[in-house]
Scaffold this active site. Structure first.
Site, PDB file in Angstrom:
ATOM      1  N   TYR B 108       0.857  -1.193   0.000  1.00  0.00           N
ATOM      2  CA  TYR B 108       0.000   0.000   0.000  1.00  0.00           C
ATOM      3  C   TYR B 108       0.890   1.240   0.000  1.00  0.00           C
ATOM      4  O   TYR B 108       1.868   1.321   0.748  1.00  0.00           O
ATOM      5  CB  TYR B 108      -0.893   0.025   1.243  1.00  0.00           C
ATOM      6  CG  TYR B 108      -1.694   1.301   1.367  1.00  0.00           C
ATOM      7  CD1 TYR B 108      -2.979   1.382   0.854  1.00  0.00           C
ATOM      8  CD2 TYR B 108      -1.150   2.429   1.980  1.00  0.00           C
ATOM      9  CE1 TYR B 108      -3.710   2.553   0.937  1.00  0.00           C
ATOM     10  CE2 TYR B 108      -1.874   3.607   2.067  1.00  0.00           C
ATOM     11  CZ  TYR B 108      -3.152   3.666   1.545  1.00  0.00           C
ATOM     12  OH  TYR B 108      -3.872   4.825   1.628  1.00  0.00           O
ATOM     13  N   GLU B 196      -3.649   7.392  -4.099  1.00  0.00           N
ATOM     14  CA  GLU B 196      -3.486   6.130  -3.400  1.00  0.00           C
ATOM     15  C   GLU B 196      -3.186   5.034  -4.427  1.00  0.00           C
ATOM     16  O   GLU B 196      -3.958   4.859  -5.369  1.00  0.00           O
ATOM     17  CB  GLU B 196      -4.792   5.809  -2.661  1.00  0.00           C
ATOM     18  CG  GLU B 196      -4.726   4.610  -1.752  1.00  0.00           C
ATOM     19  CD  GLU B 196      -6.048   4.404  -1.017  1.00  0.00           C
ATOM     20  OE1 GLU B 196      -6.053   4.444   0.222  1.00  0.00           O
ATOM     21  OE2 GLU B 196      -7.067   4.200  -1.684  1.00  0.00           O
TER      22      GLU B 196
END
Lengths: 293, 388
Positions: B108, B196
């Site tokens: 992530y 993101e």
């Protein structure tokens, strides 16, 4: 005594357009010293009985300006704040809404090591009632001289809270609108510190809203405070993930919800109001209990 | 403003973040052709402003170009319903057709603004491919962050530090550091509010690729991000919000209740919603009219509210600072006379020019509920909506 402003405050208005002119006139009518306006290229003119200068530096040198009130449009507002900081103005109040967040990242970095304090942006300004000192856009009729300080992310909720207090005969020492943007110059916590240190203030209304963690940080400080705090968090019914007008008012994650903020404030000893129409009444009860009313 | 995945990847690639090979398609035939270009196999991904697309049937793997055409035909034109979209879902008018990637690990990586220090923050975790909120709640120790000081900008050591912590070591260290740097550069250059990459994948052949991306731009920076502002997909936004936007009403959010609200100031607007809930009602919308220095704006806003079929009663709650209550009052009277707000209407005015505002309402002789305070206004509006 007062917070941030007093009767000796000398206000320069940066951005002397429609709103700037109107609020300069309103401030002056209230008794505040509005010493000059700054609009680059208009230096030497007199607009609405107000001398205009090209730079904040001149405003400081010639008129001793020590508060700047900024109405400059959003694309140029960060520049205006930095100009006031460079000129050494101790209190800079930015009303402008809609400043790009990355501009505020730079401003915040400069303010970190600065002797100047920034209030806002996207805020209603500052008023010290007993001193008749006002740099902002708030309607003065609703205020009454007294000893409650009001802090809020929202402008109109300051007026609402002040109006409720005044109708119940509870006066105010002043109010500080910290602003509705994600990045602001003075936090709720810092505004609480100012009122806690002010001998003219006995109790504080704190109006937060959804988004971010500023209310939790304020709660940490409330634990150490001597003065009672009544708090309201706007946006309990707002859906997550949507920006509710204020750029900072968006729930992202559990800490941003109204219930998380209410819980933190309650645990810190603040009296939390559920309905926005009960702010005044709750303060009355808190003052009575503390023997202050 | 939110971007689609394919737009996010185009932008990220421009700044040097490696993304899987692929392109956007708007017809099944295009999808088939792209799949053939990619060697005959591809993943077909619905382009809509929501996460959890896979669970909703918006992501499918094709083993042949013909299958790609079939999948694209089934996805294009669908209303994609996820837990983020609400029951009506979002329309899908484009699919991203991408090469299949052999995944070894998922990381992530994101950049966002951290309000309190007032700086961008880079967040990384070795637990990629999952909802980061859940990771943060259950395994806070698995999340690492560094702030980007605007005085000196992003520094390579910060990228290395994160890369080591999430296990991107050895041959992956330098590319990982470069990707983190590119991400920050993209954020800075495009006025990002959040970017993101979830997941950033390590492929079986040892490469890093941004397999999925979410990208939002700061609305306040529209004026200097004109290229990106042109990427806006209006089909992904609520119809009523678009109408409001076109009428010059910026701060309108459609909600699911029955009381239409017109309020000045975002804080008061939120508090008005709260007060309605407190009195047993619910708001049909959030609307901050702002300074409202023309009656036209007020009329336009009331027209949007009045034409909402969900609205059973209208509540106007104004505490004038910069906003003038007399202008608002005139707007209410005009909108009522034009028939734009047939619903029962409750008005509460206070603040700047309130006497003048009240006089305008009195002189109109219109049937308006008049409330003195906040609570009374909310109570009256809730009662009116229930009678309807």
């Amino acid at each position: 005594m007062s917070v941030l402003m007093n009767r000796n405050s000398k206000v320069v208005v940066q951005g002397f357009g429609g709103a700037g002119q109107r609020e300069a006139a309103n401030g002056r009518a209230y008794g505040t010293q509005i010493v000059c306006g700054v609009t680059p290229g208009r230096g030497g003119q007199v607009i609405e009985n107000t001398p205009i200068r090209n730079t904040v530096e001149e405003a400081v040198k010639e008129f001793g300006a020590n508060v700047s009130l900024i109405f400059v449009p959003a694309p140029f507002a960060a520049d205006a704040i930095l100009e006031a900081e460079a000129a050494g103005v101790p209190v800079i109040i930015c009303i402008t809404e809609g400043i790009p967040v990355l501009d505020m990242v730079k401003v915040k970095r400069v303010m970190k090591g600065s002797k100047s304090r920034l209030i806002g942006p996207n805020c209603p300004g500052v008023i010290s009632v007993a001193e008749h000192a006002r740099a902002g856009i708030m309607p003065v009729d609703v205020y009454m001289e007294g000893h409650v300080g009001v802090i809020s992310r929202s402008g109109t909720l300051v007026y609402e809270a002040v109006d409720q207090l005044t109708r119940l005969g509870i006066g105010q020492s002043g109010s500080v609108g910290v602003g509705g943007d994600p990045i602001i110059g003075t936090s709720q916590r810092e505004a609480l510190e100012l009122f806690e240190a002010d001998p003219d203030t006995n109790a504080i209304v704190l109006i937060g809203e959804i988004g971010g963690t500023a209310e939790q940080e304020a709660a940490e400080y409330i634990k150490t405070m001597k003065k009672p705090v009544v708090a309201f968090i706007g946006g309990a019914t707002a859906p997550p993930g949507r920006r509710m007008g204020h750029a900072g008012a968006i729930i992202a994650g559990a800490a941003g919800t109204a219930s998380a903020k209410q819980a933190a404030l309650r645990a810190a000893g603040a009296t939390v109001v559920e309905s926005p129409s009960n702010i005044g009444q709750t303060m009355l009860e808190v003052l009575q209990k503390a023997g202050l009313k | 403003m939110k971007l689609h995945e394919y737009q996010a990847k185009e932008l990220l690639a421009r700044f040097g973040v490696p993304v899987p090979k692929g392109r956007v398609a708007r017809t099944p035939e295009e999808a088939e052709a792209i799949c053939r270009e990619l060697g005959g196999k591809a993943v077909i991904k619905a382009q809509a402003h929501t996460g959890a697309r896979g669970k909703a049937g918006g992501v499918k793997v094709a083993q042949t170009p013909a299958e790609a055409k079939q999948h694209a035909a089934s996805i294009l034109g669908m209303q994609l319903v996820t837990h983020q979209t609400g029951p009506q879902g979002l329309p899908v008018s484009a699919v991203l057709v991408e090469e299949l990637v052999d995944i070894e690990r998922e990381i992530y990586l994101s950049v966002a603004i951290d309000n309190t220090p007032g700086m961008p923050v880079i967040i990384a975790s070795a637990q990629g491919g999952m909802d980061i909120e859940e990771v943060a709640a259950n395994h806070p120790e698995a999340i690492f962050q560094v702030h980007v000081d605007p005085a000196c900008g992003f520094q390579p050591f910060q990228g290395r530090s994160l890369a080591f912590k999430v296990g991107l070591t050895g041959d992956l260290l330098n590319p990982a550091t470069a990707i983190i740097g590119a991400l920050v550069k993209a954020f800075d250059a495009t006025d990002g509010s959040i970017i993101e990459i979830n997941p950033l994948v390590v492929t079986k052949d040892g490469k890093l690729l941004a397999a999925d991306a979410k990208y939002s731009i700061d609305d306040n920076a529209d004026y200097r991000q004109k290229d990106i502002a042109g990427m806006r997909d209006r089909s992904q936004e609520a119809q009523r919000e678009l109408e409001a936007h076109d009428a010059g009403i910026q701060n309108y959010v459609k909600l699911d209740g029955t009381i239409g609200c017109l309020v000045n100031g975002a804080g008061l607007a939120m508090a008005t919603m709260d007060a309605l809930k407190f009195e047993g009602g619910s708001p049909a919308n959030f609307l901050d009219i702002g300074t409202a220095n023309s009656t036209d704006t007020v009329v336009a806003a009331l027209k949007i509210i009045g034409s909402d079929p969900d609205v059973k009663a209208v509540l106007v709650n104004i505490f004038g600072g910069l906003a003038r209550t007399d202008v608002i009052a005139q707007g209410i009277v005009d909108a009522k006379r034009e028939g734009f707000i047939p619903q029962p209407t409750v008005v509460r005015l206070a603040g700047t020019n309130v006497e003048a505002g009240m006089k305008i309402l009195d002189a109109s002789e219109l049937d308006l509920g008049r409330a003195d305070g906040f609570a009374e206004a909310a109570r009256m509006a809730v009662a009116a909506a229930k009678r309807k």
